[in-house]
Design an enzyme around this catalytic site. Sequence first.
Site, PDB file in Angstrom:
ATOM      1  N   TYR A 110       3.577   9.598  -2.668  1.00  0.00           N
ATOM      2  CA  TYR A 110       2.397   8.918  -1.960  1.00  0.00           C
ATOM      3  C   TYR A 110       1.630   8.090  -3.186  1.00  0.00           C
ATOM      4  CZ  TYR A 110       2.972  10.515   2.855  1.00  0.00           C
ATOM      5  OH  TYR A 110       4.048  10.755   4.162  1.00  0.00           O
ATOM      6  N   GLU A 111       0.890   6.801  -2.435  1.00  0.00           N
ATOM      7  CA  GLU A 111       0.908   6.163  -3.790  1.00  0.00           C
ATOM      8  C   GLU A 111      -1.643   7.111  -4.140  1.00  0.00           C
ATOM      9  OE1 GLU A 111       0.091   2.533  -1.843  1.00  0.00           O
ATOM     10  OE2 GLU A 111      -2.047   2.770  -1.534  1.00  0.00           O
ATOM     11  N   SER A 112      -1.579   7.966  -2.991  1.00  0.00           N
ATOM     12  CA  SER A 112      -3.383   9.034  -3.547  1.00  0.00           C
ATOM     13  C   SER A 112      -2.631  10.091  -4.518  1.00  0.00           C
ATOM     14  CB  SER A 112      -3.669   9.187  -2.559  1.00  0.00           C
ATOM     15  OG  SER A 112      -2.083  10.155  -1.955  1.00  0.00           O
ATOM     16  N   GLY A 113      -1.006   9.515  -5.539  1.00  0.00           N
ATOM     17  CA  GLY A 113      -0.978  10.357  -5.693  1.00  0.00           C
ATOM     18  C   GLY A 113      -0.368  11.582  -6.859  1.00  0.00           C
TER      19      GLY A 113
END
Lengths: 272, 245
Positions: free
Chosen positions: B41-44
């Site tokens: 996920y792009e949140s890390g």
Amino acid sequence: MAEIRTLHDAVAELIHDGDTVAMEGFTHLIPFAAAHEVIRQGITDLTLVRMTPDVVYDQLIGAGLVRKLVFSWGGNPGVGSLHRFRDAVENGWPRPLELDEHSHAGMANRYVAGASGLPFAVLRGYRGSDLATRTDTVSTVTCPFTGEELAAVRALNPDVTVIHAQQADRAGNVQLWGLTGVQKEAALAARRVLVTVEEIVETLEPRPRGIVLPGWVVTAVAHVPGGAHPSYAAGYSVRDNDAYAAWDPVSRDRDAFLAWMKDHVYDRSEPR
Amino acid sequence: MTVNAARALSGARTCFVGIGLPSTAANLARHTANPDLVLIYESGTLGSKPTRLPLSIGDGELADTADAVVSVPEIFNYWLQAGRIDVGFLGAAQVDRFANINTTAVDRGPDRPEGRLPGAGGAPEIAANCGRVLMVLRHSTRNFVRKLDFTTTVGHGTGPGDRERLGLRGAGPTAVITDLGILRPDPETAELVLTDLHPGVTAERVRAATGWDLRVAATPVTTAPPTDAELGTLRALKAAGRSAA
């Protein structure tokens, strides 16, 4: 060393009319309380920066304090649109909103360049996208070694970055953990840094996945338990998903929005 | 639609997951078609293994169950840009016949303000850097348009060879999964063709819900209906997500 301040005093001292302000947080650790204090103090003509402007930026925009938004995705995560943001862009209410619009990869790299003291960052990005027409802070650069053409994005150096974290010690060293998003880069890119924290502790115990910002890169720390609500602080609170859902009908209507802001922001004050 | 989107992840090793329908499908895949699928996920978060549907891209469950949590610049630079992700899974507001995406703004015609969408997010570079791209969205003439009002994210550009000319990695969009069927790019022209229909759906109905003159494969396949196991797992994931909210 960072000064420990009340939220009222820290906001009054660090954030001024016309500043470029980044209040970062990637769903987690969003500095809602600090933003509400900015609204109460009526600090205006702001250029707001954030990869993922969400409900609290909707509130700042609806309050008429924002001149320009620098961003890459504006929505209410898990719910839908930001209606105050849309009203400002589509109808100029309560004032027109200028946009500087990027992709996430571009914004992340703009912070990296800012934190690195470089004028720009390079990435393989924006190719074939119309996004370059929405900003004058993306261009191209040719690799001096391979000749490849790459995207260049201008460094972001906010006047002030505001973040929320779990803990600070009395010297103003700050530790945050869990999803730490782009907060470290946004803080190191800024001229002044305000951190609100859940707790002030005698000693910072290193945490897995934690990031420490030493007190000498932080300007001020304010003790604001629950300062991320309705977002969350891992280890201290969970995300109030109902509050995000409840924002949708409130934000769709200008009068409902104004009434909500009076009850939940203007009529509440922080200890001085 | 969600079940077919999950099945499309069969065989993939790593998936960069967009929020919304793609996240639902990717989580279903990890519980059905592809238990070893690495969700990013792009949140890390790298290797999230949520037991319920995440309620947002930054849901604490994604971080708590991940192999590693890294910064957002690291996710985009080291993991996505460097070409380490097999599949990018995206939603969209508008799609055109070459699977290009608009999530930025819609044209409302003369004398009316431009309609505002959320913006690009991670999509332009997800579509540019993954081995292949899957898309999932509902099928209507509002979403499947003859011409995009704005190109946020490049799928196949203006046709064959365009991705190579632009220096984009990977095969680009290989399937667009909707509530009516599945569209795939023609190997010769890169234009989306209706190749699969969900049970009970006719090609005419799909063509009527598409804003261009949609081509239909000579013999469209009928997708297998969702199994009881797939539907049960999907309902359980959704119920667990609701109770967490």
